[in-house]
Write a protein that holds these residues in place. Structure first.
Motif, PDB file in Angstrom:
ATOM      1  N   GLY A   1     158.432  13.329  19.525  1.00 13.07           N
ATOM      2  CA  GLY A   1     157.265  12.685  20.134  1.00 13.07           C
ATOM      3  C   GLY A   1     155.945  13.119  19.543  1.00 13.07           C
ATOM      4  N   SER A   2     154.891  12.479  20.019  1.00 14.32           N
ATOM      5  CA  SER A   2     153.509  12.712  19.574  1.00 14.32           C
ATOM      6  C   SER A   2     153.296  12.194  18.154  1.00 14.32           C
ATOM      7  N   LYS A   3     152.067  12.382  17.710  1.00 16.36           N
ATOM      8  CA  LYS A   3     151.688  11.872  16.388  1.00 16.36           C
ATOM      9  C   LYS A   3     152.372  12.697  15.293  1.00 16.36           C
TER      10      LYS A   3
ATOM     11  N   ASP B   1     158.360  12.606  14.943  1.00 18.31           N
ATOM     12  CA  ASP B   1     157.202  12.054  15.661  1.00 18.31           C
ATOM     13  C   ASP B   1     157.624  10.892  16.546  1.00 18.31           C
ATOM     14  N   GLY B   2     156.703  10.460  17.396  1.00 20.14           N
ATOM     15  CA  GLY B   2     157.045   9.456  18.399  1.00 20.14           C
ATOM     16  C   GLY B   2     156.640   8.046  18.018  1.00 20.14           C
ATOM     17  N   TYR B   3     156.294   7.828  16.763  1.00 20.17           N
ATOM     18  CA  TYR B   3     155.840   6.492  16.365  1.00 20.17           C
ATOM     19  C   TYR B   3     156.827   5.865  15.379  1.00 20.17           C
ATOM     20  N   PHE B   4     158.112   5.938  15.739  1.00 26.08           N
ATOM     21  CA  PHE B   4     159.184   5.430  14.875  1.00 26.08           C
ATOM     22  C   PHE B   4     159.406   3.933  15.137  1.00 26.08           C
TER      23      PHE B   4
ATOM     24  N   VAL C   1     161.730  14.705  25.040  1.00 24.14           N
ATOM     25  CA  VAL C   1     161.376  13.334  24.659  1.00 24.14           C
ATOM     26  C   VAL C   1     159.944  13.080  25.144  1.00 24.14           C
ATOM     27  N   CYS C   2     158.992  13.140  24.210  1.00 23.65           N
ATOM     28  CA  CYS C   2     157.572  13.134  24.586  1.00 23.65           C
ATOM     29  C   CYS C   2     156.890  11.886  24.053  1.00 23.65           C
ATOM     30  N   LEU C   3     157.229  10.753  24.640  1.00 23.20           N
ATOM     31  CA  LEU C   3     156.749   9.460  24.146  1.00 23.20           C
ATOM     32  C   LEU C   3     155.813   8.795  25.149  1.00 23.20           C
ATOM     33  N   GLY C   4     155.515   9.465  26.260  1.00 26.35           N
ATOM     34  CA  GLY C   4     154.741   8.849  27.339  1.00 26.35           C
ATOM     35  C   GLY C   4     155.640   7.934  28.167  1.00 26.35           C
ATOM     36  N   ALA C   5     155.222   7.700  29.418  1.00 27.91           N
ATOM     37  CA  ALA C   5     156.010   6.825  30.318  1.00 27.91           C
ATOM     38  C   ALA C   5     155.521   5.381  30.153  1.00 27.91           C
ATOM     39  N   PRO C   6     156.361   4.367  30.193  1.00 28.08           N
ATOM     40  CA  PRO C   6     157.787   4.430  30.460  1.00 28.08           C
ATOM     41  C   PRO C   6     158.645   4.468  29.196  1.00 28.08           C
ATOM     42  N   LYS C   7     157.980   4.603  28.015  1.00 25.95           N
ATOM     43  CA  LYS C   7     158.746   4.541  26.758  1.00 25.95           C
ATOM     44  C   LYS C   7     159.838   5.628  26.732  1.00 25.95           C
ATOM     45  N   GLN C   8     159.477   6.832  27.186  1.00 19.26           N
ATOM     46  CA  GLN C   8     160.446   7.946  27.103  1.00 19.26           C
ATOM     47  C   GLN C   8     161.630   7.726  28.052  1.00 19.26           C
TER      48      GLN C   8
ATOM     49  N   LEU D   1     158.816  14.305  28.802  1.00 14.42           N
ATOM     50  CA  LEU D   1     157.760  15.295  29.043  1.00 14.42           C
ATOM     51  C   LEU D   1     156.356  14.845  28.636  1.00 14.42           C
ATOM     52  N   GLY D   2     156.149  13.519  28.512  1.00 12.32           N
ATOM     53  CA  GLY D   2     154.787  13.014  28.247  1.00 12.32           C
ATOM     54  C   GLY D   2     154.102  13.706  27.090  1.00 12.32           C
ATOM     55  N   GLY D   3     152.898  14.207  27.358  1.00 17.33           N
ATOM     56  CA  GLY D   3     152.081  14.801  26.295  1.00 17.33           C
ATOM     57  C   GLY D   3     152.322  16.295  26.087  1.00 17.33           C
ATOM     58  N   SER D   4     153.479  16.806  26.492  1.00 20.77           N
ATOM     59  CA  SER D   4     153.702  18.259  26.423  1.00 20.77           C
ATOM     60  C   SER D   4     153.671  18.826  25.008  1.00 20.77           C
ATOM     61  N   LEU D   5     154.131  18.053  24.025  1.00 23.02           N
ATOM     62  CA  LEU D   5     154.122  18.613  22.650  1.00 23.02           C
ATOM     63  C   LEU D   5     152.689  18.830  22.184  1.00 23.02           C
ATOM     64  N   ASP D   6     151.776  17.936  22.606  1.00 21.48           N
ATOM     65  CA  ASP D   6     150.357  18.150  22.273  1.00 21.48           C
ATOM     66  C   ASP D   6     149.888  19.471  22.881  1.00 21.48           C
ATOM     67  N   GLY D   7     150.369  19.754  24.090  1.00 23.70           N
ATOM     68  CA  GLY D   7     150.020  21.011  24.759  1.00 23.70           C
ATOM     69  C   GLY D   7     150.587  22.207  24.006  1.00 23.70           C
TER      70      GLY D   7
ATOM     71  N   ARG E   1     138.399   8.673  29.017  1.00 19.55           N
ATOM     72  CA  ARG E   1     139.146   7.407  28.921  1.00 19.55           C
ATOM     73  C   ARG E   1     140.304   7.362  29.910  1.00 19.55           C
ATOM     74  N   ARG E   2     140.660   8.540  30.461  1.00 19.04           N
ATOM     75  CA  ARG E   2     141.772   8.584  31.423  1.00 19.04           C
ATOM     76  C   ARG E   2     141.372   8.042  32.793  1.00 19.04           C
ATOM     77  N   LEU E   3     140.067   7.730  32.960  1.00 16.72           N
ATOM     78  CA  LEU E   3     139.595   7.338  34.293  1.00 16.72           C
ATOM     79  C   LEU E   3     140.403   6.165  34.863  1.00 16.72           C
ATOM     80  N   GLY E   4     140.633   5.129  34.041  1.00 15.16           N
ATOM     81  CA  GLY E   4     141.379   3.948  34.505  1.00 15.16           C
ATOM     82  C   GLY E   4     142.736   4.349  35.054  1.00 15.16           C
ATOM     83  N   ARG E   5     143.453   5.176  34.263  1.00 15.69           N
ATOM     84  CA  ARG E   5     144.776   5.651  34.675  1.00 15.69           C
ATOM     85  C   ARG E   5     144.684   6.466  35.951  1.00 15.69           C
ATOM     86  N   MET E   6     143.627   7.295  36.014  1.00 16.36           N
ATOM     87  CA  MET E   6     143.538   8.217  37.156  1.00 16.36           C
ATOM     88  C   MET E   6     143.192   7.514  38.457  1.00 16.36           C
TER      89      MET E   6
HETATM   90  N1  UDP Z   1     153.383   8.826  22.246  1.00 15.54           N
HETATM   91  C1  UDP Z   1     154.385   8.718  21.308  1.00 15.54           C
HETATM   92  N2  UDP Z   1     154.802   7.475  20.937  1.00 15.54           N
HETATM   93  C2  UDP Z   1     154.269   6.342  21.458  1.00 15.54           C
HETATM   94  C3  UDP Z   1     153.260   6.470  22.462  1.00 15.54           C
HETATM   95  C4  UDP Z   1     152.833   7.731  22.840  1.00 15.54           C
HETATM   96  O1  UDP Z   1     154.907   9.700  20.822  1.00 15.54           O
HETATM   97  O2  UDP Z   1     154.681   5.248  21.065  1.00 15.54           O
HETATM   98  C5  UDP Z   1     152.956  10.177  22.651  1.00 15.54           C
HETATM   99  C6  UDP Z   1     151.453  10.426  22.545  1.00 15.54           C
HETATM  100  O3  UDP Z   1     151.127  10.781  21.204  1.00 15.54           O
HETATM  101  C7  UDP Z   1     151.293  11.575  23.516  1.00 15.54           C
HETATM  102  C8  UDP Z   1     152.364  11.294  24.568  1.00 15.54           C
HETATM  103  O4  UDP Z   1     153.244  10.340  24.011  1.00 15.54           O
HETATM  104  O5  UDP Z   1     151.607  12.795  22.873  1.00 15.54           O
HETATM  105  C9  UDP Z   1     151.824  10.712  25.870  1.00 15.54           C
HETATM  106  O6  UDP Z   1     150.887  11.557  26.370  1.00 15.54           O
HETATM  107  P1  UDP Z   1     150.183  11.319  27.773  1.00 15.54           P
HETATM  108  O7  UDP Z   1     149.167  12.383  27.928  1.00 15.54           O
HETATM  109  O8  UDP Z   1     149.764   9.884  27.916  1.00 15.54           O
HETATM  110  O9  UDP Z   1     151.408  11.530  28.745  1.00 15.54           O
HETATM  111  P2  UDP Z   1     151.463  12.169  30.167  1.00 15.54           P
HETATM  112  O10 UDP Z   1     151.772  13.611  29.950  1.00 15.54           O
HETATM  113  O11 UDP Z   1     150.128  11.936  30.830  1.00 15.54           O
HETATM  114  O12 UDP Z   1     152.579  11.395  30.773  1.00 15.54           O
END
Ligand code: UDP
Length: 240
Positions: A107-109, A134-137, A157-164, A183-189, A217-222
């Motif tokens: 996942g992640s960039k 990476d998560g952009y396959f 699997v860190c692709l963001g919801a609901p992709k993951q 795990l969403g954005g955990s790899l960035d963390g 930019r997260r305001l909409g989501r939040m």
């Molecule tokens: N991401 C990815 N592939 C995609 C879309 C998103 O790997 O096609 C990654 C994105 O780079 C980020 C993570 O998924 O690292 C989503 O992070 P976000 O903070 O939105 O997730 P949250 O932890 O809030 O669910």
């Protein structure tokens, strides 16, 4: 028994119990997946039946965030504690560094998973990283092949919801791993790209506010968080 928060069933476990459950899965023979929904995701799931069943079909559903814990309490069915996805992942890596199970980070960039792996190896000596991606396959079959040939037991699997969630469910049959965790954005963390809030803010349940300040930019989501709380209130009134 799971605790129902607006249609999503959460496992009522402490962090330690969640790790025990994960280690039990690692000792079994099935391919399971775990999810870590926060209030925003539950709000999405309330309006998307397919996401709701993807979440409810997981072997482990962990309450990621204070919003879920508050919601469960308002409904009169309190959860033991918040089990944040990123903290669960950290504790699991610590346990895996002793058990010898191998981890794949997906996942992640491009480049982020590699940095996350390096930093986690420094922090948890003994941890075995089977591979990263990476998560952009474009071709999911290639990713599945890479994970299978890596010999990994666990995949973050860190692709963001609901992709993951979709990825985990779609490939539950063809992956040879024991446990996938969304795990969403955990790899960035873990890579240090996104800093977590200071401890005092986490303790005061203000992590969402810190993330908003860092990334407006997260305001909409939040805005889904207050909507979630209102929906919980409505459900709590129905129950009363
Ligand atoms: N991401 C990815 N592939 C995609 C879309 C998103 O790997 O096609 C990654 C994105 O780079 C980020 C993570 O998924 O690292 C989503 O992070 P976000 O903070 O939105 O997730 P949250 O932890 O809030 O669910």
């Amino acid at each position: 028994m799971r605790i129902n928060v607006c249609g999503v069933g959460f496992d009522n476990v402490t962090m330690t119990e969640a790790i025990d459950r994960a280690m039990k899965i690692l000792g079994g023979s099935q391919t399971c997946y775990a999810v870590t929904p926060n209030a925003e995701i539950v709000w999405e799931a309330m309006h998307d039946e397919s996401l709701r069943s993807l979440i409810n079909d997981a072997s482990l559903v962990l309450p990621d965030g204070a919003g879920i814990v508050l919601g469960a309490k308002m409904l009169g069915t309190p959860l033991k504690e918040k089990v944040a996805g990123i903290e669960f992942a950290a504790r699991l890596m610590e346990a895996m560094s002793h058990s010898g199970h191998k981890l794949y980070m997906l996942g992640s960039k491009p480049g982020v998973a590699e940095i996350a792996a390096e930093k986690c190896l420094e922090k948890y000596p003994g941890l075995q990283i089977a591979g990263t991606g990476d998560g952009y396959f474009k071709d999911e079959a290639l990713v599945v092949g890479a994970i299978n040939s890596s010999g990994a037991d666990v995949v973050f699997v860190c692709l963001g919801a609901p992709k993951q969630e979709k990825f985990m469910r779609n490939h539950q049959q063809d992956l040879n791993v024991k446990l996938m965790i969304g795990l969403g954005g955990s790899l960035d963390g873990f890579a240090g790209n996104v800093k977590r809030a200071p401890q005092w803010m986490i303790r005061c349940n203000l992590e969402w506010f810190y993330r908003l300040l860092k990334d407006p930019r997260r305001l909409g989501r939040m805005m889904r968080l207050p909507k979630f709380i209102l929906a919980v209130r409505k459900e709590a009134r129905k129950k009363a």
